[in-house]
Design an enzyme around this catalytic site. Structure first.
Site, PDB file in Angstrom:
ATOM      1  N   LYS A 127       0.837  -1.207   0.000  1.00  0.00           N
ATOM      2  CA  LYS A 127       0.000   0.000   0.000  1.00  0.00           C
ATOM      3  C   LYS A 127       0.868   1.252   0.000  1.00  0.00           C
ATOM      4  O   LYS A 127       0.635   2.195  -0.755  1.00  0.00           O
ATOM      5  CB  LYS A 127      -0.920  -0.019   1.223  1.00  0.00           C
ATOM      6  CG  LYS A 127      -1.604   1.290   1.551  1.00  0.00           C
ATOM      7  CD  LYS A 127      -2.548   1.759   0.471  1.00  0.00           C
ATOM      8  CE  LYS A 127      -3.292   3.017   0.974  1.00  0.00           C
ATOM      9  NZ  LYS A 127      -4.182   3.554  -0.004  1.00  0.00           N
ATOM     10  N   ARG A 134       3.087   7.040  -6.644  1.00  0.00           N
ATOM     11  CA  ARG A 134       2.208   8.078  -7.170  1.00  0.00           C
ATOM     12  C   ARG A 134       2.699   9.458  -6.749  1.00  0.00           C
ATOM     13  O   ARG A 134       2.749  10.382  -7.558  1.00  0.00           O
ATOM     14  CB  ARG A 134       0.767   7.862  -6.693  1.00  0.00           C
ATOM     15  CG  ARG A 134       0.128   6.621  -7.315  1.00  0.00           C
ATOM     16  CD  ARG A 134      -1.329   6.440  -6.897  1.00  0.00           C
ATOM     17  NE  ARG A 134      -2.122   7.539  -7.411  1.00  0.00           N
ATOM     18  CZ  ARG A 134      -2.995   8.231  -6.673  1.00  0.00           C
ATOM     19  NH1 ARG A 134      -3.177   7.949  -5.414  1.00  0.00           N
ATOM     20  NH2 ARG A 134      -3.688   9.212  -7.217  1.00  0.00           N
ATOM     21  N   ARG A 168       5.806   3.854 -22.951  1.00  0.00           N
ATOM     22  CA  ARG A 168       6.625   3.863 -21.744  1.00  0.00           C
ATOM     23  C   ARG A 168       6.697   5.203 -21.016  1.00  0.00           C
ATOM     24  O   ARG A 168       7.466   5.366 -20.086  1.00  0.00           O
ATOM     25  CB  ARG A 168       8.043   3.387 -22.072  1.00  0.00           C
ATOM     26  CG  ARG A 168       8.078   1.897 -22.407  1.00  0.00           C
ATOM     27  CD  ARG A 168       9.445   1.422 -22.831  1.00  0.00           C
ATOM     28  NE  ARG A 168       9.880   1.917 -24.115  1.00  0.00           N
ATOM     29  CZ  ARG A 168       9.438   1.493 -25.294  1.00  0.00           C
ATOM     30  NH1 ARG A 168       8.527   0.558 -25.355  1.00  0.00           N
ATOM     31  NH2 ARG A 168       9.897   1.999 -26.414  1.00  0.00           N
ATOM     32  N   CYS A 182      -2.551  12.441   2.133  1.00  0.00           N
ATOM     33  CA  CYS A 182      -2.175  11.074   2.505  1.00  0.00           C
ATOM     34  C   CYS A 182      -0.872  10.648   1.837  1.00  0.00           C
ATOM     35  O   CYS A 182      -0.065   9.957   2.453  1.00  0.00           O
ATOM     36  CB  CYS A 182      -3.290  10.092   2.188  1.00  0.00           C
ATOM     37  SG  CYS A 182      -3.636   9.882   0.438  1.00  0.00           S
TER      38      CYS A 182
END
Length: 191
Positions: A127, A134, A168, A182
């Protein structure tokens, strides 16, 4: 029982687990044999082990025999929860076969994707690396924006052109607040 509770960081960027520990302690006396507990909160590696010990101590039940527990993080993007909740593969960090089977049966009531079995620590790390990847990609896109500005060129036009039919290059669009709160704190959970 699905547990989703915020896990902030303290002033030194350490995970703050007071609310999660309190919730588990408060619910322990009400647990019944055979119940499944699914931890969904984003936590630092080892937190599920801590919660397991706390549950066994406070409830007096053994995980995998009397109670069943897994760490199964949500991995949806904000604004896409309804679609992604059913379509993204679900990580299930389980201590034992029975807990995994019960969690998989629960998720299969609405999930159209696979359930992927890991240990709780593997799912916790999975996680966090998903979120950190990201976050780094968003930060990189914003750095590219700053670089392009120094040359007086349009980064969005460049990213679009370079990505056209090129498999790519997967750069997100630069912009403010693309990572949310977060993603920033999750890197501290890894360290």
């Amino acid at each position: 029982i699905v547990v989703v509770i915020g896990t902030p960081v303290d002033d030194n960027f350490n995970p703050e687990l007071t609310e999660l520990r309190s919730l588990i302690s408060d619910m322990a006396p009400f647990l019944q044999p055979g119940q499944l507990i699914i931890l969904r909160s984003t936590v630092s590696p080892g937190t599920t082990d801590l919660i397991k010990r706390l549950l066994e101590e406070k409830a007096g039940f053994s995980i995998g025999q009397d109670l069943y527990m897994v760490f199964a993080p949500e991995r949806v993007a904000e604004g896409k929860t309804i679609v992604e909740l059913t379509t993204l593969p679900q990580l299930i960090g389980a201590y034992d076969d029975a807990s995994h089977a019960r969690a998989e049966a629960f998720f299969n009531t609405f999930l159209k994707a696979k359930c992927l079995r890991l240990t709780p620590s593997e799912a916790e790390v999975g996680k966090l690396i998903t979120n950190m990847t990201r976050y780094v990609n968003f930060a990189l896109a914003n750095e590219y924006h700053l670089i392009a500005e120094t040359f007086g060129v349009n980064i969005n036009k460049i990213i679009d052109a370079c990505s056209e039919d090129y498999p790519r290059l997967n750069i997100p669009s630069p912009g403010p607040n693309v990572g949310g709160p977060c993603l920033y704190k999750d890197g501290w959970f890894l360290t």
